[in-house]
Design a protein around this motif. Structure first.
Motif, short mmCIF file in Angstrom:
data_model
loop_
_atom_site.label_atom_id
_atom_site.label_comp_id
_atom_site.label_asym_id
_atom_site.label_seq_id
_atom_site.Cartn_x
_atom_site.Cartn_y
_atom_site.Cartn_z
N SER A 1 42.44 35.49 35.74
CA SER A 1 43.62 35.92 35.00
C SER A 1 43.34 37.17 34.18
N ALA A 2 42.15 37.25 33.61
CA ALA A 2 41.79 38.43 32.82
C ALA A 2 41.78 39.68 33.71
N LEU A 3 41.34 39.53 34.95
CA LEU A 3 41.32 40.67 35.87
C LEU A 3 42.73 41.10 36.27
N THR A 4 43.60 40.12 36.55
CA THR A 4 44.96 40.49 36.94
C THR A 4 45.72 41.11 35.77
N HIS A 5 45.45 40.64 34.56
CA HIS A 5 46.10 41.24 33.39
C HIS A 5 45.57 42.66 33.18
N ALA A 6 44.28 42.88 33.44
CA ALA A 6 43.73 44.24 33.31
C ALA A 6 44.37 45.17 34.35
N ALA A 7 44.54 44.65 35.58
CA ALA A 7 45.19 45.45 36.62
C ALA A 7 46.63 45.75 36.25
N ALA A 8 47.31 44.78 35.65
CA ALA A 8 48.70 44.98 35.24
C ALA A 8 48.79 46.06 34.17
N ARG A 9 47.86 46.06 33.24
CA ARG A 9 47.88 47.08 32.18
C ARG A 9 47.69 48.48 32.75
N GLU A 10 47.03 48.56 33.89
CA GLU A 10 46.85 49.85 34.55
C GLU A 10 48.03 50.20 35.46
N GLY A 11 49.03 49.33 35.49
CA GLY A 11 50.21 49.59 36.31
C GLY A 11 49.96 49.43 37.79
N ARG A 12 49.05 48.53 38.16
CA ARG A 12 48.64 48.42 39.56
C ARG A 12 49.16 47.17 40.26
N LEU A 13 49.96 46.37 39.55
CA LEU A 13 50.52 45.17 40.16
C LEU A 13 52.02 45.31 40.31
N ILE A 14 52.56 44.67 41.35
CA ILE A 14 54.02 44.63 41.52
C ILE A 14 54.57 43.25 41.22
N VAL A 15 53.71 42.33 40.78
CA VAL A 15 54.13 40.99 40.39
C VAL A 15 53.54 40.68 39.02
N ASP A 16 54.04 39.62 38.40
CA ASP A 16 53.51 39.15 37.13
C ASP A 16 52.01 38.83 37.28
N PRO A 17 51.17 39.19 36.30
CA PRO A 17 49.72 38.96 36.45
C PRO A 17 49.33 37.50 36.64
N GLU A 18 50.08 36.57 36.03
CA GLU A 18 49.77 35.15 36.25
C GLU A 18 50.11 34.74 37.68
N GLN A 19 51.22 35.26 38.20
CA GLN A 19 51.57 34.98 39.58
C GLN A 19 50.54 35.60 40.52
N ALA A 20 50.08 36.79 40.17
CA ALA A 20 49.05 37.45 40.99
C ALA A 20 47.77 36.61 41.03
N ALA A 21 47.37 36.08 39.87
CA ALA A 21 46.16 35.25 39.83
C ALA A 21 46.32 34.00 40.67
N ALA A 22 47.49 33.37 40.59
CA ALA A 22 47.74 32.17 41.39
C ALA A 22 47.74 32.51 42.87
N HIS A 23 48.32 33.63 43.23
CA HIS A 23 48.36 34.07 44.64
C HIS A 23 46.95 34.23 45.18
N ILE A 24 46.11 34.91 44.43
CA ILE A 24 44.73 35.13 44.87
C ILE A 24 43.97 33.81 44.96
N LEU A 25 44.10 32.97 43.94
CA LEU A 25 43.32 31.73 43.89
C LEU A 25 43.65 30.79 45.04
#
Length: 232
Positions: free
Chosen positions: A126-150
């Motif tokens: 989750s910390a990684l997806t939130h960091a990616a989100a802060r860089e504007g690199r995600l098109i989904v919510d960071p928590e959803q991104a973490a769940a998707h990857i996991l």
């Protein structure tokens, strides 16, 4: 000093249980066999762990300790998306090398129950997806991104354990597909396919947020988008 009070007794029991689980991933574990291997009697096992589930929970905790120790040995690349990629590979490698631990950590599902130890690696992801989100690199919510990857990572790993055969090509393909899905960086194939993909994204967004336009208007928009998407 009594058998139950010996400082190494709990560790011996954990080691014995882990060895039996590793020898037969997914199989039934015999508490008597664990006690015999550790050189103790059944009351001692219950003294330390309370129940069979208590023993399994302790083994799961140890599995996550080993897993996180291996992850900690890898330095961050400084790029959160690359770290997600590297973490995926480390996750798969741990599962293949430690099928007994892994099937307990992620394969033994009880409805409504999530081992507390699972929170630790989940927080790292989750910390990684939130960091990616802060860089504007995600098109989904960071928590959803973490769940998707996991969930994709677990599925790929369990498949390889079940088949008892590593499949690095499958793992890499699913990994890159999952990363593309959360970052919107799928490969472009042609202007027509790009157009259809964009229409599909708008369609899915409209369907998921029907309250914005209203139910009737959303259905009409979806019909128009489907027509556009199917037109040459």
């Amino acid at each position: 000093m009594t058998e139950a009070a010996h400082p190494d007794t709990r560790t011996r029991l954990l080691n014995a249980a882990a060895e039996r689980i590793a020898a037969a991933p997914g199989g039934e574990i015999s508490l008597r066999a664990v006690c015999d291997a550790a050189g103790v009697k059944m009351p001692t096992l219950y003294h330390f762990f309370g129940s069979k589930q208590g023993l399994l929970d302790a083994v799961i905790e140890r599995g996550f300790d080993l897993y996180l120790a291996e992850k900690a040995a890898h330095e961050s690349s400084g790029d959160p998306v690359q770290d997600i990629r590297d973490g995926w590979d480390a996750h798969v490698a741990f599962g293949i090398e430690n099928p007994g631990f892994y099937t307990l950590m992620y394969g033994m599902v009880r409805p409504g129950h999530s081992p507390a130890a699972q929170d630790r690696p989940s927080r790292l992801l989750s910390a990684l997806t939130h960091a990616a989100a802060r860089e504007g690199r995600l098109i989904v919510d960071p928590e959803q991104a973490a769940a998707h990857i996991l969930v994709a990572n677990i599925g790929v790993t369990l498949r390889q354990i079940v088949l008892a055969a590593p499949d690095p090509q499958l793992s890499a393909a699913v990994r890159e597909g999952a990363i593309a899905a959360i970052t919107g960086t799928g490969k472009a194939t042609s202007p027509a396919s790009d157009r259809r993909a964009e229409i599909h994204r708008v369609l899915e967004h409209a369907a998921a947020h029907a309250e914005v336009l209203g139910a009737a208007e959303t259905q009409l928009l979806i019909q128009w988008l489907r027509k556009l998407g199917s037109d040459g």
